[in-house]
Design a protein around this motif. Structure first.
Motif, PDB file in Angstrom:
ATOM      1  N   HIS A  83       0.822  -1.204   0.000  1.00 35.79           N
ATOM      2  CA  HIS A  83       0.000   0.000   0.000  1.00 35.79           C
ATOM      3  C   HIS A  83       0.864   1.266   0.000  1.00 35.79           C
ATOM      4  CE1 HIS A  83      -3.256  -2.683   1.100  1.00 35.79           C
ATOM      5  NE2 HIS A  83      -2.612  -3.053   2.191  1.00 35.79           N
ATOM      6  N   PRO A  84       0.486   2.267  -0.795  1.00 44.56           N
ATOM      7  CA  PRO A  84       1.118   3.571  -0.615  1.00 44.56           C
ATOM      8  C   PRO A  84       0.826   4.103   0.779  1.00 44.56           C
ATOM      9  CG  PRO A  84      -0.822   3.751  -2.012  1.00 44.56           C
ATOM     10  CD  PRO A  84      -0.592   2.288  -1.789  1.00 44.56           C
ATOM     11  N   VAL A  85       1.685   5.001   1.261  1.00 46.91           N
ATOM     12  CA  VAL A  85       1.629   5.422   2.665  1.00 46.91           C
ATOM     13  C   VAL A  85       1.537   6.947   2.758  1.00 46.91           C
ATOM     14  CG1 VAL A  85       2.742   5.312   4.926  1.00 46.91           C
ATOM     15  CG2 VAL A  85       3.144   3.495   3.251  1.00 46.91           C
ATOM     16  N   VAL A  86       0.626   7.417   3.589  1.00 47.25           N
ATOM     17  CA  VAL A  86       0.606   8.817   4.017  1.00 47.25           C
ATOM     18  C   VAL A  86       0.978   8.852   5.496  1.00 47.25           C
ATOM     19  CG1 VAL A  86      -0.803  10.858   4.458  1.00 47.25           C
ATOM     20  CG2 VAL A  86      -1.114   9.566   2.335  1.00 47.25           C
ATOM     21  N   MET A  87       2.097   9.499   5.811  1.00 43.05           N
ATOM     22  CA  MET A  87       2.419   9.769   7.223  1.00 43.05           C
ATOM     23  C   MET A  87       1.799  11.124   7.558  1.00 43.05           C
ATOM     24  SD  MET A  87       5.998   9.775   9.299  1.00 43.05           S
ATOM     25  CE  MET A  87       6.363  11.094  10.480  1.00 43.05           C
ATOM     26  N   PHE A  88       0.798  11.088   8.439  1.00 45.31           N
ATOM     27  CA  PHE A  88      -0.054  12.246   8.712  1.00 45.31           C
ATOM     28  C   PHE A  88       0.267  12.784  10.107  1.00 45.31           C
ATOM     29  CE2 PHE A  88      -4.494  13.830   7.429  1.00 45.31           C
ATOM     30  CZ  PHE A  88      -4.345  15.014   8.128  1.00 45.31           C
ATOM     31  N   LEU A  89       0.889  13.961  10.166  1.00 47.85           N
ATOM     32  CA  LEU A  89       1.266  14.582  11.442  1.00 47.85           C
ATOM     33  C   LEU A  89       0.172  15.546  11.891  1.00 47.85           C
ATOM     34  CD1 LEU A  89       4.719  14.868  10.026  1.00 47.85           C
ATOM     35  CD2 LEU A  89       4.520  14.179  12.410  1.00 47.85           C
ATOM     36  N   GLU A 128       7.302  16.088  29.051  1.00 49.02           N
ATOM     37  CA  GLU A 128       8.728  15.938  29.345  1.00 49.02           C
ATOM     38  C   GLU A 128       9.471  15.561  28.063  1.00 49.02           C
ATOM     39  OE1 GLU A 128      11.733  13.437  32.321  1.00 49.02           O
ATOM     40  OE2 GLU A 128       9.548  13.173  32.446  1.00 49.02           O
ATOM     41  N   GLY A 129      10.466  16.353  27.728  1.00 46.65           N
ATOM     42  CA  GLY A 129      11.215  16.112  26.501  1.00 46.65           C
ATOM     43  C   GLY A 129      10.606  16.744  25.270  1.00 46.65           C
ATOM     44  N   GLY A 130       9.446  17.408  25.403  1.00 41.57           N
ATOM     45  CA  GLY A 130       8.809  18.050  24.256  1.00 41.57           C
ATOM     46  C   GLY A 130       9.433  19.394  23.943  1.00 41.57           C
ATOM     47  N   GLY A 131       9.059  19.976  22.827  1.00 37.07           N
ATOM     48  CA  GLY A 131       9.672  21.225  22.378  1.00 37.07           C
ATOM     49  C   GLY A 131      10.976  20.942  21.655  1.00 37.07           C
ATOM     50  N   TRP A 132      11.912  21.895  21.733  1.00 40.98           N
ATOM     51  CA  TRP A 132      13.198  21.710  21.067  1.00 40.98           C
ATOM     52  C   TRP A 132      14.148  20.904  21.946  1.00 40.98           C
ATOM     53  CZ3 TRP A 132      15.050  22.776  16.266  1.00 40.98           C
ATOM     54  CH2 TRP A 132      16.432  22.615  16.090  1.00 40.98           C
ATOM     55  N   PRO A 133      14.795  19.841  21.405  1.00 44.40           N
ATOM     56  CA  PRO A 133      14.597  19.309  20.050  1.00 44.40           C
ATOM     57  C   PRO A 133      13.689  18.088  20.026  1.00 44.40           C
ATOM     58  CG  PRO A 133      16.597  18.391  20.942  1.00 44.40           C
ATOM     59  CD  PRO A 133      16.000  19.257  22.040  1.00 44.40           C
ATOM     60  N   GLY A 134      13.085  17.718  21.186  1.00 40.01           N
ATOM     61  CA  GLY A 134      12.386  16.449  21.271  1.00 40.01           C
ATOM     62  C   GLY A 134      11.260  16.270  20.275  1.00 40.01           C
ATOM     63  N   THR A 135      10.483  17.333  20.034  1.00 37.25           N
ATOM     64  CA  THR A 135       9.389  17.235  19.072  1.00 37.25           C
ATOM     65  C   THR A 135       9.922  16.878  17.693  1.00 37.25           C
ATOM     66  OG1 THR A 135       8.002  18.777  20.319  1.00 37.25           O
ATOM     67  CG2 THR A 135       7.532  18.553  17.973  1.00 37.25           C
ATOM     68  N   PHE A 136      11.018  17.483  17.311  1.00 36.67           N
ATOM     69  CA  PHE A 136      11.626  17.231  16.004  1.00 36.67           C
ATOM     70  C   PHE A 136      12.235  15.823  15.956  1.00 36.67           C
ATOM     71  CE2 PHE A 136      11.391  21.716  16.675  1.00 36.67           C
ATOM     72  CZ  PHE A 136      11.189  22.287  15.430  1.00 36.67           C
ATOM     73  N   VAL A 137      12.885  15.429  17.037  1.00 40.59           N
ATOM     74  CA  VAL A 137      13.471  14.089  17.122  1.00 40.59           C
ATOM     75  C   VAL A 137      12.396  13.026  16.947  1.00 40.59           C
ATOM     76  CG1 VAL A 137      14.563  12.448  18.706  1.00 40.59           C
ATOM     77  CG2 VAL A 137      15.443  14.782  18.518  1.00 40.59           C
ATOM     78  N   ASP A 138      11.251  13.226  17.598  1.00 41.72           N
ATOM     79  CA  ASP A 138      10.172  12.244  17.510  1.00 41.72           C
ATOM     80  C   ASP A 138       9.609  12.154  16.100  1.00 41.72           C
ATOM     81  OD1 ASP A 138      10.598  11.875  20.178  1.00 41.72           O
ATOM     82  OD2 ASP A 138       8.627  12.571  20.831  1.00 41.72           O
ATOM     83  N   ALA A 139       9.406  13.294  15.450  1.00 38.92           N
ATOM     84  CA  ALA A 139       8.900  13.272  14.080  1.00 38.92           C
ATOM     85  C   ALA A 139       9.837  12.483  13.171  1.00 38.92           C
ATOM     86  CB  ALA A 139       8.717  14.696  13.568  1.00 38.92           C
ATOM     87  N   ALA A 140      11.136  12.696  13.339  1.00 38.72           N
ATOM     88  CA  ALA A 140      12.126  11.983  12.530  1.00 38.72           C
ATOM     89  C   ALA A 140      12.116  10.488  12.837  1.00 38.72           C
ATOM     90  CB  ALA A 140      13.513  12.570  12.761  1.00 38.72           C
ATOM     91  N   ALA A 141      12.001  10.133  14.109  1.00 42.91           N
ATOM     92  CA  ALA A 141      11.991   8.722  14.491  1.00 42.91           C
ATOM     93  C   ALA A 141      10.748   8.009  13.974  1.00 42.91           C
ATOM     94  CB  ALA A 141      12.080   8.599  16.012  1.00 42.91           C
ATOM     95  N   ALA A 142       9.618   8.702  13.992  1.00 47.07           N
ATOM     96  CA  ALA A 142       8.381   8.106  13.476  1.00 47.07           C
ATOM     97  C   ALA A 142       8.487   7.834  11.984  1.00 47.07           C
ATOM     98  CB  ALA A 142       7.200   9.029  13.770  1.00 47.07           C
ATOM     99  N   LEU A 143       9.115   8.752  11.259  1.00 46.21           N
ATOM    100  CA  LEU A 143       9.315   8.531   9.828  1.00 46.21           C
ATOM    101  C   LEU A 143      10.246   7.349   9.587  1.00 46.21           C
ATOM    102  CD1 LEU A 143       9.016   9.339   6.863  1.00 46.21           C
ATOM    103  CD2 LEU A 143      10.867  11.000   7.218  1.00 46.21           C
ATOM    104  N   ALA A 144      11.333   7.280  10.316  1.00 40.58           N
ATOM    105  CA  ALA A 144      12.282   6.177  10.155  1.00 40.58           C
ATOM    106  C   ALA A 144      11.634   4.832  10.458  1.00 40.58           C
ATOM    107  CB  ALA A 144      13.501   6.396  11.052  1.00 40.58           C
TER     108      ALA A 144
END
Length: 316
Positions: A83-89, A128-144
């Motif tokens: 299936h094609p994939v949409v990663m929806f944030l 806890e851990g949200g904001g810079w850089p945790g929010t960005f780290v999580d988005a990247a990890a979810a994509l990976a």
């Protein structure tokens, strides 16, 4: 600024009006069902209307990290795949009080239309851990983590689309642009998943400009970044999609003409700069749509939203 896709979408919307004539916000609803009363002419979808609906359950809830908030919901279309994939944030001003639940109906509708939908939760302002850089780290990890999901759920990683609404649109654009971060930057992409395209739904494209406001989501930007642009210039340079162009993938910037939360200037500034790089970045301005119409499958705007997603995913 209307593109051929936008004009075609409006034509389909007009032809399909009968399908939506029963749409609205009659409550309560059985789990997963959409509103069944006609919206008033000229009315836009409200936050309350979105959150009042019973939620459609995902097919899977899957952890992509060790933190309790590092998980996502996966919805799969009918059929064997791949299936094609949409990663929806999801959006919500990057704040902890707004979670992924409010985009559940959008995700379920996309899955019914033939794409797998991966909707990650992520640490946000107040977590806890949200904001810079945790929010960005999580988005990247979810994509990976799509690499792992593909091995178990027949996902086509040659057809991955990043999509996001509002603050989630910011994260989707940032994920597609972070390959332009300097070598050695821990937030830089490692090329784990190839992106086919991006769909930004009322996305915040320029954090510096958006941080100039003092209300609502505008006021959340300094909280996300740990300060105003003058206080944290290096962080804004690393986290601002507008400053990380070119993306090198097609971008569709869908914007409600009646959106009071994210103005058209966010999409137009991004499209103008992207076009200067020769990028395929197109704005679709949706007449009469507000901020939340873009994630409401019962709203007329959904025809254009879905068409943009399916086009970018290569469904047609």
């Amino acid at each position: 600024m209307a593109t051929r896709r936008a004009r075609r979408g409006r034509a389909v919307a007009a032809a399909s009006l009968a399908m939506f004539v029963l749409a609205g916000c009659a409550l309560p609803q059985p789990p997963g069902e959409l509103p069944s009363a006609a919206p008033q002419e000229g009315a836009t979808v409200s936050w309350g209307e979105i959150t009042a609906l019973a939620l459609p359950a995902p097919d899977h809830r899957i952890a992509y990290g060790e933190d309790p908030l590092q998980f996502g919901e996966l919805r799969l279309p009918a059929g064997a795949g791949p299936h094609p994939v949409v990663m929806f944030l999801h959006g919500g001003c990057w704040r902890s009080e707004y979670d992924l639940a409010h985009v559940s109906h959008a995700g379920a509708a996309l899955a019914r239309s033939g794409v797998a939908v991966w909707t990650p939760e992520y640490r946000r302002i107040g977590d806890e851990g949200g904001g810079w850089p945790g929010t960005f780290v999580d988005a990247a990890a979810a994509l990976a983590h799509l690499d792992v999901l593909a091995q178990r759920h027949a996902l086509d990683l040659d057809r991955v689309v990043l999509a996001g609404h509002s603050a989630g649109g910011h994260l989707a654009l940032w994920l597609a642009a972070r390959h332009n971060l300097p070598m050695g930057d821990p937030l830089r992409t490692t090329g784990e998943v190839r992106i086919r395209g991006v769909v930004s739904l009322a996305g915040i494209t320029d954090l510096r400009r958006y941080a100039q406001g003092e209300r609502g989501c505008n006021a959340a930007v300094p909280l996300l970044m740990g300060g105003h642009p003058a206080e944290q210039p290096e962080r804004y340079a690393r986290g601002n999609p507008l400053e990380l162009l070119p993306l090198r993938v097609p971008v569709r910037l869908l914007q409600g003409a009646a959106d009071p939360i994210v103005k058209l200037e966010q999409a137009s500034a991004f499209a103008e700069r992207a076009s200067a790089y020769g990028e395929d970045a197109q704005i679709e301005l949706i007449d009469g749509a507000g901020h939340f119409d873009l994630i409401a499958p019962w709203a007329p705007a959904w025809t254009q939203v879905e068409a943009a997603m399916l086009e970018q995913a290569g469904v047609y």
